[in-house]
Design an enzyme around this catalytic site. Structure first.
Site, short mmCIF file in Angstrom:
data_model
loop_
_atom_site.label_atom_id
_atom_site.label_comp_id
_atom_site.label_asym_id
_atom_site.label_seq_id
_atom_site.Cartn_x
_atom_site.Cartn_y
_atom_site.Cartn_z
N ASP A 125 -1.30 2.02 -12.80
CA ASP A 125 -1.26 2.58 -11.18
C ASP A 125 0.45 2.97 -10.15
O ASP A 125 1.09 3.36 -10.57
CB ASP A 125 -1.39 1.28 -10.33
N ARG A 176 -6.02 8.49 -14.17
CA ARG A 176 -6.56 8.88 -13.21
C ARG A 176 -6.01 9.69 -11.78
O ARG A 176 -4.60 9.81 -12.01
CB ARG A 176 -6.70 6.64 -12.43
#
Length: 302
Positions: A125, A176
């Site tokens: 992330d 992402r």
């Protein structure tokens, strides 16, 4: 923004934890890994993939990092043992990034190595701007060591992101792409929502043009439209991308995307550190609280 949503966004950091928990309970699997496994299995039954994340970030000592590392290893083992269509998401700061960069990389390397052994996948992330360079460096290093088993997150509100895509296009890419939620200075981030959306589409085009795989992470129907337009224009096969959404957010749009034949992955968070996550998500998207209140009162949105 409605008056209710404005009130939530301005006061959420001061609302008592139990009340926050009431509004956010549909958006967190629970406090234990078993809760995340249950939710991931339910999603799989609907033809939807999952990414499991143990909540926690910005730790204060390396003992905590070791604990998070062991929990991530347990998640990977559980995904394999349970036969789930799921992968793992982790945050560099929960691995010790801001305490000891080398140790953080070592922790993440051990996790990604285990994912490779299990033919699984780890998504690193992205956090605030203080972590961006190190996070991308970790990704670059680990994708070379474990190709096909690690990806990273890019944020379209950052001015640097289009250039980062080009810089990372010298090897197979797995991103992402999201808008971003941290409060960054104007020098680093676009502030106008229209510009952030335009930059999102620009970044998506750039990733597709470079042959990268992308998780299109958005609940914004305008961006879903732009993504579908690009997919159709470029004639992309479903193995080149997936859509991604948060647990409990706009399940109707999620179903529309899945029913149209596109791959979907839902972010499934769990853990005892649910309160900071919930506050941040409610501040970012106060309509979550409005939706929960309407459900409680049996009201329909008009």
């Amino acid at each position: 923004m409605s008056l209710f949503n404005l009130l939530v966004s301005k006061t959420i950091m001061h609302i008592p934890g139990p009340l926050v928990g009431f509004f956010a309970r549909g958006y967190i699997a629970g406090e234990q890994l078993d809760d995340a496994v249950r939710v991931a299995r339910e999603l799989n039954g609907q033809g939807i993939m999952a990414t499991i994340d143990v909540l926690g970030e910005f730790i204060t000592n390396l003992d905590q990092a070791r604990g998070f590392k062991e929990e991530c290893l347990r998640i990977l083992q559980t995904i394999d043992a349970e036969g789930l269509d799921a992968n793992l998401s982790l945050k560099p700061t929960q691995m010790g990034l801001l305490l000891d960069r080398d140790q953080a990389l070592a922790n993440i390397r051990e996790i990604v190595a285990r994912a490779a052994d299990l033919n699984s996948f780890v998504r690193i992330d992205m956090e605030d701007i203080s972590c961006t360079d190190a996070t991308l460096d970790f990704y670059r290093t680990l994708r070379e060591e474990f190709p096909g088993h690690v990806g990273v997150v890019l944020q379209s509100y950052l001015r640097r992101t289009p250039a980062d895509i080009i810089a990372l296009s010298d090897a197979p890419m797995n991103f992402r792409l999201c808008k971003g939620i941290y409060n960054e200075p104007r020098t680093a981030a676009w502030k106008d929502p229209y510009v952030i959306n335009r930059n999102y589409t620009r970044c998506l085009e750039r990733i597709f043009a470079a042959g990268g795989y992308v998780g299109i992470a958005t609940h914004d129907e305008k961006l879903v439209f732009e993504a579908l337009r690009l997919i159709e224009k470029l004639g992309l096969e479903p193995d080149r991308y997936e859509f991604q959404m948060l647990l409990g957010v706009d399940e109707e749009l999620r179903r529309i995307i899945v029913d149209a034949g596109h791959r979907m992955r839902v972010y499934v968070p769990y853990g005892e550190s649910w309160l900071p996550y919930s506050r941040r998500r409610l501040k970012e998207n106060p309509s979550i609280a409005e939706h929960a209140l309407r459900q409680m009162l049996g009201m329909r949105k008009v």
